[in-house]
Design a protein around this motif. Structure first.
Motif, short mmCIF file in Angstrom:
data_model
loop_
_atom_site.label_atom_id
_atom_site.label_comp_id
_atom_site.label_asym_id
_atom_site.label_seq_id
_atom_site.Cartn_x
_atom_site.Cartn_y
_atom_site.Cartn_z
N ASN A 132 -45.81 7.49 -9.93
CA ASN A 132 -46.64 7.72 -8.75
C ASN A 132 -46.40 6.57 -7.79
O ASN A 132 -45.87 5.52 -8.17
N TYR A 133 -46.76 6.78 -6.56
CA TYR A 133 -46.58 5.72 -5.56
C TYR A 133 -47.66 5.80 -4.50
O TYR A 133 -48.38 6.80 -4.36
N ALA A 134 -47.78 4.72 -3.76
CA ALA A 134 -48.73 4.65 -2.65
C ALA A 134 -48.08 3.88 -1.50
O ALA A 134 -47.18 3.06 -1.71
N MET A 135 -48.57 4.15 -0.29
CA MET A 135 -48.10 3.46 0.91
C MET A 135 -49.31 3.03 1.73
O MET A 135 -50.38 3.67 1.68
N TYR A 153 -48.64 -7.10 17.80
CA TYR A 153 -49.48 -6.98 16.61
C TYR A 153 -48.85 -6.01 15.62
O TYR A 153 -49.42 -4.97 15.25
N THR A 154 -47.63 -6.35 15.22
CA THR A 154 -46.84 -5.49 14.35
C THR A 154 -47.62 -5.10 13.09
O THR A 154 -48.17 -5.97 12.40
N PRO A 155 -47.69 -3.81 12.77
CA PRO A 155 -48.36 -3.38 11.54
C PRO A 155 -47.69 -3.97 10.30
O PRO A 155 -46.47 -4.16 10.29
N ARG A 156 -48.48 -4.21 9.29
CA ARG A 156 -47.93 -4.53 7.97
C ARG A 156 -47.86 -3.23 7.19
O ARG A 156 -48.89 -2.58 6.95
N ILE A 157 -46.65 -2.84 6.81
CA ILE A 157 -46.47 -1.63 6.01
C ILE A 157 -46.07 -2.04 4.60
O ILE A 157 -45.31 -3.00 4.41
N SER A 158 -46.62 -1.34 3.63
CA SER A 158 -46.39 -1.71 2.23
C SER A 158 -46.31 -0.46 1.37
O SER A 158 -46.90 0.57 1.69
N GLY A 159 -45.58 -0.59 0.26
CA GLY A 159 -45.50 0.50 -0.70
C GLY A 159 -45.48 -0.05 -2.12
O GLY A 159 -45.05 -1.19 -2.34
N ILE A 160 -45.97 0.76 -3.05
CA ILE A 160 -45.91 0.37 -4.47
C ILE A 160 -45.54 1.59 -5.29
O ILE A 160 -46.06 2.69 -5.07
N MET A 161 -44.61 1.40 -6.23
CA MET A 161 -44.14 2.46 -7.10
C MET A 161 -44.44 2.05 -8.54
O MET A 161 -44.18 0.92 -8.92
N GLN A 162 -44.97 2.99 -9.32
CA GLN A 162 -45.24 2.71 -10.73
C GLN A 162 -44.52 3.74 -11.59
O GLN A 162 -44.75 4.94 -11.45
N VAL A 163 -43.67 3.26 -12.47
CA VAL A 163 -42.91 4.12 -13.38
C VAL A 163 -43.26 3.71 -14.81
O VAL A 163 -43.07 2.55 -15.18
N GLN A 189 -56.14 -7.09 -9.82
CA GLN A 189 -56.68 -6.43 -8.64
C GLN A 189 -55.79 -5.25 -8.29
O GLN A 189 -54.65 -5.14 -8.73
N THR A 190 -56.31 -4.35 -7.47
CA THR A 190 -55.55 -3.16 -7.08
C THR A 190 -54.71 -3.43 -5.83
O THR A 190 -54.90 -4.43 -5.14
N PHE A 191 -53.81 -2.51 -5.56
CA PHE A 191 -52.98 -2.53 -4.35
C PHE A 191 -53.87 -2.64 -3.12
O PHE A 191 -53.66 -3.48 -2.24
N GLU A 192 -54.91 -1.78 -3.06
CA GLU A 192 -55.81 -1.78 -1.90
C GLU A 192 -56.60 -3.09 -1.80
O GLU A 192 -56.77 -3.62 -0.70
N THR A 240 -45.92 -8.98 0.40
CA THR A 240 -45.32 -8.68 -0.91
C THR A 240 -45.86 -9.66 -1.94
O THR A 240 -46.27 -9.26 -3.04
N ASP A 241 -45.89 -10.93 -1.59
CA ASP A 241 -46.37 -11.96 -2.51
C ASP A 241 -47.86 -11.82 -2.77
O ASP A 241 -48.33 -12.03 -3.90
N THR A 242 -48.62 -11.46 -1.75
CA THR A 242 -50.06 -11.26 -1.92
C THR A 242 -50.33 -10.14 -2.92
O THR A 242 -51.16 -10.28 -3.83
N ILE A 243 -49.62 -9.01 -2.75
CA ILE A 243 -49.80 -7.87 -3.66
C ILE A 243 -49.39 -8.27 -5.07
O ILE A 243 -50.11 -7.99 -6.04
N TYR A 244 -48.26 -8.93 -5.19
CA TYR A 244 -47.76 -9.35 -6.51
C TYR A 244 -48.76 -10.27 -7.20
O TYR A 244 -49.13 -10.06 -8.37
#
Length: 237
Positions: free
Chosen positions: A137-140, A121-131, A103-106, A92-96
């Motif tokens: 729109n959103y991405a996961m 090796y738990t996956p890291r799951i992330s989402g972003i919402m833009q209003v 930079q972009t979400f990806e 979360t902090d990295t994306i922020y």
């Protein structure tokens, strides 16, 4: 893609791990997200969600029982301008931080991998919402080991532009319980998103496995003005 019952998906899976739901309410008025955490160990279960500015963070319910804060103490939700970030870890902090530098979400997530918790090796799951100005729109994203091989990281991003009213997507860390825990596979699952926040919160919480559930966060964001309402439910009280 077939629309699945989110209630059924949760009730029939004792351990999906951590999960993110993002979508749009049936009446088209709200951008909706939910995030839940579960735990099998005492350390994982010893947590609560607490509000932190416009976002939330995890906190030890009983600090004296906190044996290892790594991977379990983090900010699952942060808000950057008109963007709401939801993840299952400190990415979360990295994306922020990197999106604040244009930079972009990806691009932000290209600096991260799955969690170093062998053999899961738990996956890291992330989402972003833009209003913005009534548009949404959103991405996961999911970052996974290559079928349990930690030498390779598989990265998947799913983008949803102009989401359809009443539709959302659900992604979680584990297919089901197991040792080691099998990682989520495939696209985020298509699910229904209702108008009523209270009934949605109640359904989610009651559908999670009673023994393993820990905390739940739900937010409805008004698409007209960006204001939001938040529900937090903690098993530890």
């Amino acid at each position: 893609m077939q629309t699945l019952s989110l209630e059924k998906e949760l009730r029939e899976n004792a351990y999906p791990g951590r999960g993110i739901v993002i979508g749009k309410s049936k009446n088209g008025k709200y951008a909706v997200t939910a995030y839940f955490i579960m735990g099998r160990s005492e350390n994982s279960r010893n947590r609560v969600f607490v509000e932190d500015g416009e976002g939330i963070r995890t906190q030890a319910f009983d600090p004296s029982k906190l044996s290892d804060p790594s991977l379990i103490i983090y900010a699952p939700v942060r808000v950057l301008d008109n963007k709401t970030i939801v993840t299952n870890g400190d990415q979360t902090d990295t994306i922020y931080d990197l999106m604040a530098k244009q930079q972009t979400f990806e691009q932000a997530l290209c600096t991260r991998e799955f969690e170093p918790d062998a053999p899961n090796y738990t996956p890291r799951i992330s989402g972003i919402m833009q209003v913005e100005n009534g548009e949404y729109n959103y991405a996961m994203s999911i970052l996974k080991s290559n079928n349990g091989n930690p030498d390779a990281c598989n990265r998947y991003t799913f983008a949803y532009n102009n989401p359809v009213n009443g539709e959302g997507h659900f992604i979680h860390t584990y297919q089901c319980d197991g040792n080691p825990l099998p990682s989520f596979e495939g696209e985020p699952k298509l699910v229904e998103i209702p108008d009523d926040m209270e009934s949605f919160t109640k359904m989610l919480w009651e559908s999670l496995n009673e023994e393993n559930k820990v905390s739940l966060f739900v937010r409805y964001i008004n698409l007209e003005d960006g204001t939001y309402k938040t529900n937090i439910v903690n098993k530890n009280k």
